[in-house]
Design a protein around this motif. Structure first.
Motif, mmCIF file in Angstrom:
data_model
loop_
_atom_site.group_PDB
_atom_site.id
_atom_site.type_symbol
_atom_site.label_atom_id
_atom_site.label_comp_id
_atom_site.label_asym_id
_atom_site.label_seq_id
_atom_site.Cartn_x
_atom_site.Cartn_y
_atom_site.Cartn_z
ATOM 1 N N ALA A 70 22.515 51.812 44.377
ATOM 2 C CA ALA A 70 23.827 51.311 43.984
ATOM 3 C C ALA A 70 23.914 49.788 44.048
ATOM 4 C CB ALA A 70 24.906 51.935 44.867
ATOM 5 N N GLU A 71 22.774 49.119 44.190
ATOM 6 C CA GLU A 71 22.765 47.650 44.245
ATOM 7 C C GLU A 71 21.816 47.159 43.160
ATOM 8 O OE1 GLU A 71 24.457 45.841 46.675
ATOM 9 O OE2 GLU A 71 23.897 43.970 45.683
ATOM 10 N N TYR A 72 22.307 46.292 42.263
ATOM 11 C CA TYR A 72 21.432 45.802 41.197
ATOM 12 C C TYR A 72 20.220 45.106 41.820
ATOM 13 C CZ TYR A 72 19.637 43.394 37.136
ATOM 14 O OH TYR A 72 18.808 42.947 36.140
ATOM 15 N N CYS A 73 19.024 45.629 41.516
ATOM 16 C CA CYS A 73 17.831 45.154 42.220
ATOM 17 C C CYS A 73 16.739 44.678 41.274
ATOM 18 C CB CYS A 73 17.291 46.266 43.122
ATOM 19 S SG CYS A 73 16.918 47.813 42.251
ATOM 20 N N GLY A 74 17.073 44.482 40.004
ATOM 21 C CA GLY A 74 16.069 43.984 39.075
ATOM 22 C C GLY A 74 16.175 44.670 37.726
ATOM 23 N N THR A 75 15.236 44.326 36.854
ATOM 24 C CA THR A 75 15.343 44.788 35.467
ATOM 25 C C THR A 75 15.263 46.309 35.332
ATOM 26 O OG1 THR A 75 12.958 44.444 35.256
ATOM 27 C CG2 THR A 75 14.385 42.644 34.532
ATOM 28 N N LYS A 76 14.600 46.989 36.242
ATOM 29 C CA LYS A 76 14.481 48.445 36.160
ATOM 30 C C LYS A 76 15.332 49.144 37.212
ATOM 31 C CE LYS A 76 9.832 48.299 34.146
ATOM 32 N NZ LYS A 76 8.421 48.741 34.286
ATOM 33 N N HIS A 77 16.424 48.484 37.583
ATOM 34 C CA HIS A 77 17.330 49.057 38.583
ATOM 35 C C HIS A 77 17.829 50.438 38.172
ATOM 36 C CE1 HIS A 77 20.960 49.637 40.970
ATOM 37 N NE2 HIS A 77 21.671 49.626 39.861
ATOM 38 N N SER A 78 18.136 50.606 36.884
ATOM 39 C CA SER A 78 18.693 51.888 36.428
ATOM 40 C C SER A 78 17.687 53.032 36.580
ATOM 41 C CB SER A 78 19.133 51.784 34.967
ATOM 42 O OG SER A 78 18.026 51.477 34.136
ATOM 43 N N GLY A 79 16.404 52.701 36.698
ATOM 44 C CA GLY A 79 15.399 53.747 36.851
ATOM 45 C C GLY A 79 15.112 54.098 38.290
ATOM 46 N N MET A 80 15.776 53.426 39.225
ATOM 47 C CA MET A 80 15.539 53.700 40.639
ATOM 48 C C MET A 80 16.445 54.849 41.086
ATOM 49 S SD MET A 80 15.307 50.960 43.730
ATOM 50 C CE MET A 80 14.804 51.443 45.385
ATOM 51 N N ILE A 81 16.101 56.021 40.635
ATOM 52 C CA ILE A 81 16.911 57.204 40.917
ATOM 53 C C ILE A 81 16.014 58.286 41.508
ATOM 54 C CG2 ILE A 81 18.619 56.733 39.135
ATOM 55 C CD1 ILE A 81 17.101 58.588 37.287
ATOM 56 N N GLY A 82 16.622 59.341 42.002
ATOM 57 C CA GLY A 82 15.843 60.433 42.567
ATOM 58 C C GLY A 82 16.736 61.622 42.840
ATOM 59 N N TRP A 83 16.217 62.533 43.661
ATOM 60 C CA TRP A 83 16.948 63.766 43.963
ATOM 61 C C TRP A 83 16.864 64.057 45.464
ATOM 62 C CZ3 TRP A 83 19.757 66.295 40.334
ATOM 63 C CH2 TRP A 83 19.493 66.012 38.991
ATOM 64 N N VAL A 84 17.948 64.592 45.960
ATOM 65 C CA VAL A 84 17.962 65.142 47.320
ATOM 66 C C VAL A 84 18.044 66.653 47.191
ATOM 67 C CG1 VAL A 84 19.147 65.237 49.529
ATOM 68 C CG2 VAL A 84 19.129 63.105 48.224
ATOM 69 N N THR A 85 17.042 67.340 47.701
ATOM 70 C CA THR A 85 17.002 68.804 47.630
ATOM 71 C C THR A 85 17.368 69.386 48.983
ATOM 72 O OG1 THR A 85 15.252 68.695 45.955
ATOM 73 C CG2 THR A 85 15.577 70.800 47.079
ATOM 74 N N VAL A 86 18.451 70.154 49.005
ATOM 75 C CA VAL A 86 18.903 70.792 50.249
ATOM 76 C C VAL A 86 18.431 72.245 50.237
ATOM 77 C CG1 VAL A 86 20.884 71.373 51.682
ATOM 78 C CG2 VAL A 86 20.913 69.270 50.306
ATOM 79 N N MET A 87 17.691 72.626 51.273
ATOM 80 C CA MET A 87 17.051 73.942 51.307
ATOM 81 C C MET A 87 17.484 74.716 52.550
ATOM 82 S SD MET A 87 13.274 72.280 50.717
ATOM 83 C CE MET A 87 12.439 73.758 50.167
ATOM 84 N N PRO A 88 17.413 76.041 52.484
ATOM 85 C CA PRO A 88 17.591 76.831 53.717
ATOM 86 C C PRO A 88 16.528 76.441 54.737
ATOM 87 C CG PRO A 88 17.703 78.235 51.771
ATOM 88 C CD PRO A 88 17.242 76.888 51.298
#
Length: 326
Positions: free
Chosen positions: A181-199
């Motif tokens: 959520a902080e602009y961190c450079g030209t590829k900031h929009s690609g700095m994404i991922g997933w949180v997987t919640v499991m039993p």
């Protein structure tokens, strides 16, 4: 308990999410109510007291003490409810439960590097068990990032050169978006991922799969010995550095008379800037490890030092840590 949801907002998937939404709804309701009241009042007085002739002059008003107290006290009371409610929620989000599992997160343009205490590593993915508190210890290798999981209603800056943390307790299994959520450079929009919640059972099975990696504390011990930190930091007489067993979390007396707490930030500073805070009774002879140890390696060493505390018990007054060293 199902709490109201803000329209168009992500699903509530943590113990704090519903409480954050409830406060947000309260703020919206107060704002809408007073917006309507102000516009209605302006319209009413505009029509009631409009000037009807060129000679008309309004009657002078010399003040009304009761009215002035009322329109000052009511907004103050409402503002204090916002402050109190927000403060309570802030401290709930700040203090992680004692049984929270600590996971390391290192931000880097443009990825999230994550390591579990059991040693398992991930990139742009975070697997966690449901209904279990998780505490993230975070730092950055380059610029400021911000770890943001909308479904959990948690966000925290990830800053180079220091540690920040956040905690959450997921309440629903599933996969949830992770953003920077902080602009961190030209590829900031690609700095994404997933949180997987499991039993819980699936999570334990997931930890056991993949390439076998030593637990973080074991890796930290190996780094501690590999860099020969143990040759100076030991309990025997004549040691060039203080014994680090049982130091973490305790006060440290410095040569300049100050006292600091041996937390993660202090230990990190002692590793990369060993002369910044000299421990009382020792000379500043420790070389810097800046550039020789990565952020993940420093976190592993810190985890090892914290485990020494657990193994040896916590002394009332700990021998000061890192400064002169290895």
């Amino acid at each position: 308990m199902n709490l109201p949801t803000v329209p168009f907002s992500p699903v509530q998937a943590s113990t704090l999410a519903g409480q954050v939404d409830l406060l947000y709804l309260y703020l919206i309701a107060v704002s809408v109510f007073f917006t309507c009241v102000i516009f209605a009042t302006v319209l009413f007085f505009t029509l009631k007291y409009k000037r009807r002739s060129e000679t008309e002059r309004p009657e002078a008003i010399h003040g009304n003490l009761l009215l002035e107290i009322t329109w000052s006290a009511i907004p103050l009371a409402i503002a204090m409810t916002m402050f109190t409610w927000g403060s309570i929620l802030y401290f709930k989000g700040w203090r992680a439960p004692q049984n929270a599992e600590e996971i390391f997160v290192v931000g880097k343009q443009w990825m999230w590097k994550i390591q579990h205490p059991e040693g398992r590593r991930e990139i742009n993915e975070l697997h966690v068990p449901v209904d279990h508190p998780i505490r993230l210890k975070m730092t950055s290798e380059d610029v400021i990032h911000s770890f943001f999981v909308p479904a959990f209603r948690v966000k925290m800056d990830v800053v180079p050169g220091r540690y920040t943390s956040l905690w959450f307790q997921p309440t629903k299994t599933g996969r949830y978006h992770l953003f920077c959520a902080e602009y961190c450079g030209t590829k900031h929009s690609g700095m994404i991922g997933w949180v997987t919640v499991m039993p819980e059972e699936e999570y334990q099975q997931w930890l056991e799969t993949g390439t076998a990696i030593a637990p973080v504390t074991v890796s930290g011990k190996e780094l501690f010995q590999k860099n020969r930190c143990n040759t100076c930091h030991h309990a025997e007489s004549g040691a060039l550095g203080p014994d680090l067993a049982g130091v973490f979390g305790n006060p440290v007396q410095l040569a300049d008379g100050r006292t600091v707490t041996a937390d993660e930030n202090y230990i990190r500073e002692s590793i990369v800037k060993p002369n910044a805070k000299i421990v009382a009774g020792y000379t500043p002879m420790m070389p810097t490890f800046q550039g020789q140890l990565g952020e993940e390696e420093i976190l592993q060493i810190i985890s090892y030092l914290k485990s020494l505390k657990a193994e040896t018990g916590t002394p009332e007054t700990a021998a000061p840590p890192a400064s002169p060293a290895a």
